[in-house]
Design an enzyme around this catalytic site. Structure first.
Site, short mmCIF file in Angstrom:
data_model
loop_
_atom_site.label_atom_id
_atom_site.label_comp_id
_atom_site.label_asym_id
_atom_site.label_seq_id
_atom_site.Cartn_x
_atom_site.Cartn_y
_atom_site.Cartn_z
N ILE A 484 30.42 0.63 25.50
CA ILE A 484 29.98 0.30 26.87
C ILE A 484 28.55 -0.19 26.94
CG2 ILE A 484 31.61 1.85 28.01
CD1 ILE A 484 29.40 3.94 28.19
N GLY A 485 27.85 -0.25 25.82
CA GLY A 485 26.49 -0.76 25.86
C GLY A 485 25.70 -0.34 24.65
N GLY A 487 21.53 1.18 23.54
CA GLY A 487 20.21 1.64 23.95
C GLY A 487 19.24 1.42 22.82
N VAL A 492 26.36 2.63 22.46
CA VAL A 492 26.88 3.63 23.38
C VAL A 492 28.37 3.44 23.57
CG1 VAL A 492 26.64 4.68 25.66
CG2 VAL A 492 24.64 3.65 24.55
N LYS A 506 25.90 8.04 22.36
CA LYS A 506 25.09 7.03 21.67
C LYS A 506 25.02 7.37 20.19
CE LYS A 506 20.81 6.35 23.01
NZ LYS A 506 19.60 5.73 23.57
N ASP A 611 9.76 1.96 28.50
CA ASP A 611 10.78 0.92 28.44
C ASP A 611 11.57 0.86 29.75
OD1 ASP A 611 12.06 -1.19 27.21
OD2 ASP A 611 13.50 0.04 26.13
#
Length: 790
Positions: A484-485, A487, A492, A506, A611
């Site tokens: 889903i992504g 980091g 992740v 993650k 960040d």
């Protein structure tokens, strides 16, 4: 005066009054940077900026963007006069035989000189231009008041110009020779003094003599000729109208003297290292050693105003043809790349060490005994210190106990863990105390008191420890469809635990490079340490972790609606509430700002995220926003106003210019990142986007959302940059959106001291959201007032 974007980028419509008689830089007036004494405009020769390599770009006072000067060609050097700027060409059929000038009364560029003789070391005084023949056989002059000859034959070096004079050093006798109406006075002042190089200001000249001592002559009305003691070595000078600055050889920091105030010595930018300096009027600018950014300050130690300019990477020296350059002190590192493969930059030569009297024999013996005692004391002290530190470290890491505990810990992020050359150093602020805060940030005491505050929770459940097999089963063996992504240093995945809980997991990727492994380990430890002790509605929740063999995994609460970035910039959610509703966008910003406010004001010690960006603001099933990804986070300074000094880290487009340029990290660095996110939310543009939208996203030049939106907002044309997908703005929403826009402008101010605190931002966003929800019209002006940008 209001500056509109169209006016700023149309160079032919700008009145350029660049540099002045005080302009100078290290080793003479020919440089890669020039400063305007009257308008504070700064121009520089850049390595690359979407234009031709080594083109000239300029920036206006307090501007957040830069623009090119035509022609968009390659230039060797740059210098400025009272009413004009000149640049010497470095490419073309006859490199060095053409220079262009831009004047305040004639905006069309002019080719001033073209002939069979090539030129070098172009310098500009108040109203004249001077340059060497490339073979060094003569000095040539243009314009002026008639007091300059057309040419002077002879071998000279270190050419420099001031107000009504040009000076150079005779290549044989090393005597200073000057020309022009004021040249005789300067030359007489340097009589019987052999010099190695000189640099001119308005009416004074400084340089190093043959023995390496700093010598200044000429006007001393403000102490600008009071050179520091001879024991200091210098590698570069910049002389303004009434001050002098120099780069110290020992550490490349800057020391200045003269100017406003006491006229004494002062260090304007702490210990930041510089490669070259330039000055004009009371303003001095320098190119930093770290990343060749430009930093400027005023010559007033009692009221320093330091800012990082929005210029691309600036050349740290003049590029010369390698076969023609002697570079007796070596070549500047990576200069071939900086010069775009067509030349190199010569490193500056160290000045001769000034002679210091030797101590008498008795004094020498006494010093030797004292040194021996001092060394013994230091060795003993270090031994005790190392022993104590070893015990503390053993207890903290669990080496003296076998159990790992990640609950309510106080993390210590080491320099090594972050890939830093040195540990963070706490320093006092580089600037003077900030002035009065803009009226836009009026605090709302009752609302602040009513707002729920969630401090560090001592009742937070201890993070669970999972096995790798448990998390592999939860993600169907990390199935690509469950990704889903990503980091900081990890991918992740969506997962489902045996008890039915949906989580985000993650997983650090496998790397072969040692630096990458260290970075990932540091990010893992950082997130685990911080999130284990933090608990807030608007921070992503940590469920647990896995630390098994080479695997490092973190388990978070699952955020059903994904990242704010995807709603704004991808086609995944074309009809989401974030895309279609201004009210939802403002609520998301308010949620995120409350999370950051908690980190800054209520975490103990305070935490700087480092960040902040739209991809790190996640939305749960109820559209509540939470700040995520603490892989780069650090504990902040112990007191407000202090800063950490460290190598910059973060995401391009969101990074604080002061942090990027000066390595000064403060809580205001997070404020800058949030300001960029606000502009993303308002405009629908990415932090860095292409100037022409195309289907493949590759059209036009890169543009920052700050440069795109701020000029229009400042000009009162907020509607011009708003995202059309959110629909028409209603009467109350218009006021709310305007408040958010002006708040964002303050957040992305170049100087951290001009940015608001997170508490002020939360108050403004609360007011904006109340405007969207209030059916009775505007909030009282007692709640907030808009600042004037005129």
């Amino acid at each position: 005066m209001t500056l509109r974007l169209a006016e700023a980028v149309t160079i032919t419509a700008l009145l350029l009054i660049i540099a002045g008689p005080e302009t100078t830089a290290a080793l003479g007036s020919a440089s890669t940077i020039a400063v305007s004494p009257s308008s504070s405009t700064v121009c520089a020769v850049v390595a690359a900026a979407g234009d031709s390599p080594r083109s000239i770009r300029c920036t206006l006072p307090n501007s957040t963007f830069s623009f090119p000067i035509l022609p968009n060609a390659s230039f060797q050097s740059l210098s400025g006069g009272d009413r004009f700027l000149c640049g010497l060409r470095s490419a073309g059929p006859e490199p060095g035989s053409t220079f262009f000038c831009w004047t305040s009364d004639n905006l069309i560029r002019k080719r001033v000189y073209s002939g069979p003789v090539t030129l070098s070391d172009l310098t500009v005084g108040a109203d004249h231009v001077a340059a060497f023949d490339a073979n060094g056989s003569a000095v040539r002059f243009w314009r002026g008041d008639g007091s300059f000859p057309a040419a002077v034959t002879g071998i000279y070096r270190s050419l420099t110009s001031g107000n009504g004079f040009t000076c150079g050093i005779d290549g044989v006798s090393k005597a200073v020779r000057c020309w022009g109406r004021s040249g005789g006075r300067i030359e007489t002042a340097f009589a019987n003094t052999s010099m190695s190089y000189i640099s001119a200001g308005g009416s004074h000249v400084c340089g190093l003599d043959a023995a390496g001592a700093l010598v200044c002559r000429g006007d001393n009305s403000s102490g600008q000729s009071n050179a520091p003691n001879a024991g200091l070595g210098f590698s570069g000078l910049a002389l303004g109208g009434a001050h002098t600055c120099a780069i110290r050889e020992s550490d490349k920091s800057v020391l200045c003297w003269g100017g406003a105030g006491t006229g004494g010595e002062f260090k304007p930018v702490n210990d930041t290292q510089f490669e070259l300096l330039a000055a004009g009027g009371d303003m001095t600018c320098g190119v930093t050693t770290l990343n060749f950014s430009v930093v400027c300050w005023r010559a007033d130690p009692s009221n320093l105003s330091v800012r990082v300019l929005p210029l691309p990477k600036v050349l740290p020296g003049i590029c010369v043809k390698q076969e023609e350059s002697k570079c007796s002190c070596g070549v500047f590192p990576d200069s071939a790349s900086l010069c775009s493969g067509s030349g190199v930059i010569c490193s500056s030569c160290p000045s001769p060490s000034p002679k210091v009297p030797s101590p008498a024999p008795a004094q020498a013996a006494k010093k030797s005994t004292s040194k021996l005692r001092l060394v013994s004391a230091i060795v003993g002290g270090v031994g005790i210190f190392v022993g104590v530190c070893s015990i503390i470290y053993c207890l903290w890491t669990g080496l003296c106990r076998q159990k790992k505990v990640y609950n309510s810990v106080q993390p210590t992020i080491t320099a090594a863990g972050n890939g830093l050359p040195n540990p963070p150093v706490r320093r006092s602020p580089m600037n003077s105390p900030s002035g009065s805060r803009s009226r836009i940030f009026g605090r709302q005491g009752s609302r602040v008191m009513r707002r729920q505050r969630s401090g560090p929770s001592s009742f937070k459940d201890r993070a669970e420890q999972f096995s790798l097999s448990e998390l592999a089963a939860a993600t169907e063996n990390f199935k690509p469809e469950n990704k889903i992504g990503a980091g900081s240093f990890g991918t992740v995945y969506k997962g489902k635990l045996p008890d039915g809980r949906e989580v985000a997991i993650k997983r650090s990727g496998s790397e072969t490079k040692t630096r990458k492994i260290q970075d990932k380990e540091s990010a893992f430890q950082s997130e685990l340490a911080f999130l284990s002790r933090l608990h807030h509605k608007h921070l992503v929740g940590l469920v647990g972790f896995c630390d098994e063999e080479e695997e490092r995994l973190l388990v978070y609460d699952y955020m059903k609606n994904g990242a704010l970035y995807d709603h704004l910039h991808s086609s995944k959610h074309p009809d989401s509430r974030v895309v279609k509703s201004w009210k939802t966008r403002i609520r998301v910003l308010l949620d995120a700002s409350r999370g950051i406010e908690y980190l800054h004001n209520y975490a103990v010690p305070p935490i700087i995220h480092r960040d902040i960006k739209s991809s790190n603001i996640l939305l749960d099933a109820n559209w509540v926003a939470r700040v995520s990804d603490f892989g780069l986070s650090l504990m902040g300074p112990d007191s407000k106003g202090d800063h950490l000094t460290m190598r910059a880290a973060g995401t391009v487009g969101y990074m604080d210019p002061e942090y990027y340029g000066l390595h000064h990290l403060t809580e205001k660095s997070d404020v800058y990142g949030l300001g960029v996110v606000m502009l993303e939310v308002l405009t629908g543009k990415r932090a860095i986007f292409r100037s022409r939208d195309t289907e493949d996203g590759h059209g036009g030049d890169p543009v920052s959302v700050v440069d795109y939106a701020v000029p229009s907002i400042v000009a009162g044309e907020v509607a011009k940059v708003l995202d059309e997908r959110a629909g028409a703005v209603g009467p109350s929403e218009a006021e709310a959106v305007e408040l958010v826009a002006y708040t964002a402008v303050h957040c992305v101010s170049l100087e951290g001291k001009e940015r608001p605190s997170m508490t002020d931002i939360v108050s403004n966003l609360e007011s904006a959201l109340a405007l969207c929800e209030d059916s009775h019209g505007s909030i009282s002006s007692a709640s907030f007032s808009l600042a004037s940008f005129d």
